[in-house]
Design a protein around this motif. Sequence first.
Motif, PDB file in Angstrom:
ATOM      1  N   TYR A 108       0.803  -1.216   0.000  1.00  0.00           N
ATOM      2  CA  TYR A 108       0.000   0.000   0.000  1.00  0.00           C
ATOM      3  C   TYR A 108       0.839   1.271   0.000  1.00  0.00           C
ATOM      4  CZ  TYR A 108       0.862   0.510   5.018  1.00  0.00           C
ATOM      5  OH  TYR A 108       1.450   0.668   6.236  1.00  0.00           O
ATOM      6  N   LYS A 109       2.136   1.174   0.301  1.00  0.00           N
ATOM      7  CA  LYS A 109       3.025   2.335   0.255  1.00  0.00           C
ATOM      8  C   LYS A 109       3.810   2.412  -1.049  1.00  0.00           C
ATOM      9  CE  LYS A 109       3.632   2.831   5.209  1.00  0.00           C
ATOM     10  NZ  LYS A 109       4.605   2.868   6.304  1.00  0.00           N
ATOM     11  N   GLY A 110       3.569   1.490  -1.980  1.00  0.00           N
ATOM     12  CA  GLY A 110       4.229   1.509  -3.269  1.00  0.00           C
ATOM     13  C   GLY A 110       5.567   0.795  -3.298  1.00  0.00           C
ATOM     14  N   ARG A 111       5.914   0.070  -2.247  1.00  0.00           N
ATOM     15  CA  ARG A 111       7.164  -0.681  -2.204  1.00  0.00           C
ATOM     16  C   ARG A 111       6.947  -2.081  -2.752  1.00  0.00           C
ATOM     17  NH1 ARG A 111       7.901   0.356   4.080  1.00  0.00           N
ATOM     18  NH2 ARG A 111       5.977  -0.760   3.868  1.00  0.00           N
ATOM     19  N   PRO A 112       7.985  -2.708  -3.332  1.00  0.00           N
ATOM     20  CA  PRO A 112       7.828  -4.096  -3.795  1.00  0.00           C
ATOM     21  C   PRO A 112       7.534  -5.019  -2.608  1.00  0.00           C
ATOM     22  CG  PRO A 112       9.959  -3.198  -4.467  1.00  0.00           C
ATOM     23  CD  PRO A 112       9.298  -2.172  -3.624  1.00  0.00           C
ATOM     24  N   VAL A 113       6.655  -5.987  -2.823  1.00  0.00           N
ATOM     25  CA  VAL A 113       6.273  -6.910  -1.763  1.00  0.00           C
ATOM     26  C   VAL A 113       7.402  -7.903  -1.541  1.00  0.00           C
ATOM     27  CG1 VAL A 113       4.621  -8.681  -1.071  1.00  0.00           C
ATOM     28  CG2 VAL A 113       3.841  -6.665  -2.291  1.00  0.00           C
ATOM     29  N   ASP A 114       7.845  -7.997  -0.296  1.00  0.00           N
ATOM     30  CA  ASP A 114       8.918  -8.919   0.079  1.00  0.00           C
ATOM     31  C   ASP A 114       8.287 -10.090   0.815  1.00  0.00           C
ATOM     32  OD1 ASP A 114      11.352 -10.070   0.563  1.00  0.00           O
ATOM     33  OD2 ASP A 114      11.883  -8.700   2.190  1.00  0.00           O
ATOM     34  N   ARG A 115       8.426 -11.287   0.291  1.00  0.00           N
ATOM     35  CA  ARG A 115       7.765 -12.463   0.834  1.00  0.00           C
ATOM     36  C   ARG A 115       8.273 -12.827   2.236  1.00  0.00           C
ATOM     37  NH1 ARG A 115       4.707 -16.418  -1.307  1.00  0.00           N
ATOM     38  NH2 ARG A 115       4.951 -15.647  -3.392  1.00  0.00           N
ATOM     39  N   THR A 116       9.476 -12.439   2.596  1.00  0.00           N
ATOM     40  CA  THR A 116      10.038 -12.876   3.870  1.00  0.00           C
ATOM     41  C   THR A 116       9.403 -12.199   5.068  1.00  0.00           C
ATOM     42  OG1 THR A 116      11.789 -11.229   3.683  1.00  0.00           O
ATOM     43  CG2 THR A 116      12.260 -13.440   2.854  1.00  0.00           C
ATOM     44  N   ASN A 117       8.849 -10.993   4.910  1.00  0.00           N
ATOM     45  CA  ASN A 117       8.290 -10.318   6.081  1.00  0.00           C
ATOM     46  C   ASN A 117       6.816  -9.962   5.902  1.00  0.00           C
ATOM     47  OD1 ASN A 117       8.507  -8.276   4.267  1.00  0.00           O
ATOM     48  ND2 ASN A 117       9.767  -6.942   5.511  1.00  0.00           N
ATOM     49  N   ARG A 118       6.087 -10.637   5.066  1.00  0.00           N
ATOM     50  CA  ARG A 118       4.660 -10.401   4.872  1.00  0.00           C
ATOM     51  C   ARG A 118       3.889 -11.692   5.150  1.00  0.00           C
ATOM     52  NH1 ARG A 118       6.150  -5.909   5.093  1.00  0.00           N
ATOM     53  NH2 ARG A 118       6.035  -4.316   3.502  1.00  0.00           N
ATOM     54  N   GLY A 119       2.660 -11.514   5.593  1.00  0.00           N
ATOM     55  CA  GLY A 119       1.791 -12.671   5.815  1.00  0.00           C
ATOM     56  C   GLY A 119       2.137 -13.410   7.094  1.00  0.00           C
ATOM     57  N   GLY A 120       1.932 -14.695   7.092  1.00  0.00           N
ATOM     58  CA  GLY A 120       2.243 -15.513   8.256  1.00  0.00           C
ATOM     59  C   GLY A 120       1.212 -15.361   9.362  1.00  0.00           C
ATOM     60  N   TRP A 121       1.655 -15.553  10.612  1.00  0.00           N
ATOM     61  CA  TRP A 121       0.748 -15.527  11.748  1.00  0.00           C
ATOM     62  C   TRP A 121       0.234 -14.132  12.058  1.00  0.00           C
ATOM     63  CZ3 TRP A 121      -1.958 -19.257  13.307  1.00  0.00           C
ATOM     64  CH2 TRP A 121      -1.509 -20.570  13.143  1.00  0.00           C
ATOM     65  N   LYS A 122       0.976 -13.097  11.661  1.00  0.00           N
ATOM     66  CA  LYS A 122       0.492 -11.734  11.887  1.00  0.00           C
ATOM     67  C   LYS A 122      -0.802 -11.512  11.105  1.00  0.00           C
ATOM     68  CE  LYS A 122       2.270  -7.032  11.789  1.00  0.00           C
ATOM     69  NZ  LYS A 122       3.391  -6.194  11.401  1.00  0.00           N
ATOM     70  N   SER A 123      -0.836 -11.923   9.874  1.00  0.00           N
ATOM     71  CA  SER A 123      -2.049 -11.782   9.058  1.00  0.00           C
ATOM     72  C   SER A 123      -3.129 -12.758   9.509  1.00  0.00           C
ATOM     73  CB  SER A 123      -1.724 -12.029   7.593  1.00  0.00           C
ATOM     74  OG  SER A 123      -0.805 -11.083   7.129  1.00  0.00           O
ATOM     75  N   ALA A 124      -2.737 -13.964   9.866  1.00  0.00           N
ATOM     76  CA  ALA A 124      -3.711 -14.964  10.300  1.00  0.00           C
ATOM     77  C   ALA A 124      -4.409 -14.528  11.585  1.00  0.00           C
ATOM     78  CB  ALA A 124      -3.027 -16.315  10.497  1.00  0.00           C
ATOM     79  N   THR A 125      -3.668 -13.907  12.501  1.00  0.00           N
ATOM     80  CA  THR A 125      -4.262 -13.420  13.743  1.00  0.00           C
ATOM     81  C   THR A 125      -5.293 -12.337  13.452  1.00  0.00           C
ATOM     82  OG1 THR A 125      -2.198 -13.885  14.887  1.00  0.00           O
ATOM     83  CG2 THR A 125      -3.730 -12.440  15.996  1.00  0.00           C
ATOM     84  N   PHE A 126      -4.983 -11.450  12.523  1.00  0.00           N
ATOM     85  CA  PHE A 126      -5.929 -10.406  12.136  1.00  0.00           C
ATOM     86  C   PHE A 126      -7.202 -11.018  11.558  1.00  0.00           C
ATOM     87  CE2 PHE A 126      -7.594  -7.547   8.845  1.00  0.00           C
ATOM     88  CZ  PHE A 126      -7.934  -6.470   9.646  1.00  0.00           C
ATOM     89  N   ILE A 127      -7.072 -11.991  10.681  1.00  0.00           N
ATOM     90  CA  ILE A 127      -8.242 -12.619  10.053  1.00  0.00           C
ATOM     91  C   ILE A 127      -9.087 -13.349  11.089  1.00  0.00           C
ATOM     92  CG2 ILE A 127      -8.942 -14.444   8.443  1.00  0.00           C
ATOM     93  CD1 ILE A 127      -6.519 -13.596   6.725  1.00  0.00           C
ATOM     94  N   ILE A 128      -8.451 -14.052  12.012  1.00  0.00           N
ATOM     95  CA  ILE A 128      -9.192 -14.765  13.063  1.00  0.00           C
ATOM     96  C   ILE A 128      -9.927 -13.774  13.959  1.00  0.00           C
ATOM     97  CG2 ILE A 128      -8.904 -16.182  15.134  1.00  0.00           C
ATOM     98  CD1 ILE A 128      -6.633 -17.630  13.581  1.00  0.00           C
ATOM     99  N   GLY A 129      -9.273 -12.649  14.297  1.00  0.00           N
ATOM    100  CA  GLY A 129      -9.917 -11.623  15.119  1.00  0.00           C
ATOM    101  C   GLY A 129     -11.133 -11.020  14.439  1.00  0.00           C
ATOM    102  N   VAL A 130     -11.032 -10.769  13.144  1.00  0.00           N
ATOM    103  CA  VAL A 130     -12.160 -10.209  12.396  1.00  0.00           C
ATOM    104  C   VAL A 130     -13.305 -11.211  12.337  1.00  0.00           C
ATOM    105  CG1 VAL A 130     -12.896  -9.494  10.084  1.00  0.00           C
ATOM    106  CG2 VAL A 130     -10.795  -8.583  11.051  1.00  0.00           C
ATOM    107  N   GLU A 131     -13.001 -12.481  12.169  1.00  0.00           N
ATOM    108  CA  GLU A 131     -14.060 -13.501  12.133  1.00  0.00           C
ATOM    109  C   GLU A 131     -14.767 -13.623  13.483  1.00  0.00           C
ATOM    110  OE1 GLU A 131     -15.326 -15.310   9.616  1.00  0.00           O
ATOM    111  OE2 GLU A 131     -14.086 -14.083   8.310  1.00  0.00           O
ATOM    112  N   ILE A 132     -14.022 -13.521  14.581  1.00  0.00           N
ATOM    113  CA  ILE A 132     -14.636 -13.574  15.914  1.00  0.00           C
ATOM    114  C   ILE A 132     -15.550 -12.370  16.117  1.00  0.00           C
ATOM    115  CG2 ILE A 132     -14.126 -13.417  18.388  1.00  0.00           C
ATOM    116  CD1 ILE A 132     -11.656 -15.171  17.818  1.00  0.00           C
ATOM    117  N   ALA A 133     -15.084 -11.185  15.719  1.00  0.00           N
ATOM    118  CA  ALA A 133     -15.903  -9.979  15.840  1.00  0.00           C
ATOM    119  C   ALA A 133     -17.174 -10.095  14.997  1.00  0.00           C
ATOM    120  CB  ALA A 133     -15.097  -8.753  15.424  1.00  0.00           C
TER     121      ALA A 133
END
Length: 84
Positions: A26-51
């Motif tokens: 979203y800031k216009g930088r190339p997406v780096d696979r090593t520091n994106r996604g994973g449990w940080k994103s999964a925790t957000f998705i689980i929290g939204v589903e609970i809400a």
Amino acid sequence: MAISDDSSRVETPLLEEDNVGSCLDYKGRPVDRTNRGGWKSATFIIGVEIAERFAYCGIDSNLVTYLTEPLGQSTATAAVNVNT
């Protein structure tokens, strides 16, 4: 019958580089696979589903009350309408 030796074959990863093509974040930088996604994103998705579940349960009970009192439906009809 000959047995083939698969240990000499080297497996290559599906993506050989850490950058994901021409995708940008979203800031216009190339997406780096090593520091994106994973449990940080999964925790957000689980929290939204609970809400979402809590919101549905709150709306569900209020909707049955609205259908039975102001609109005059029977409790069974209101429950069928909410579940539908």
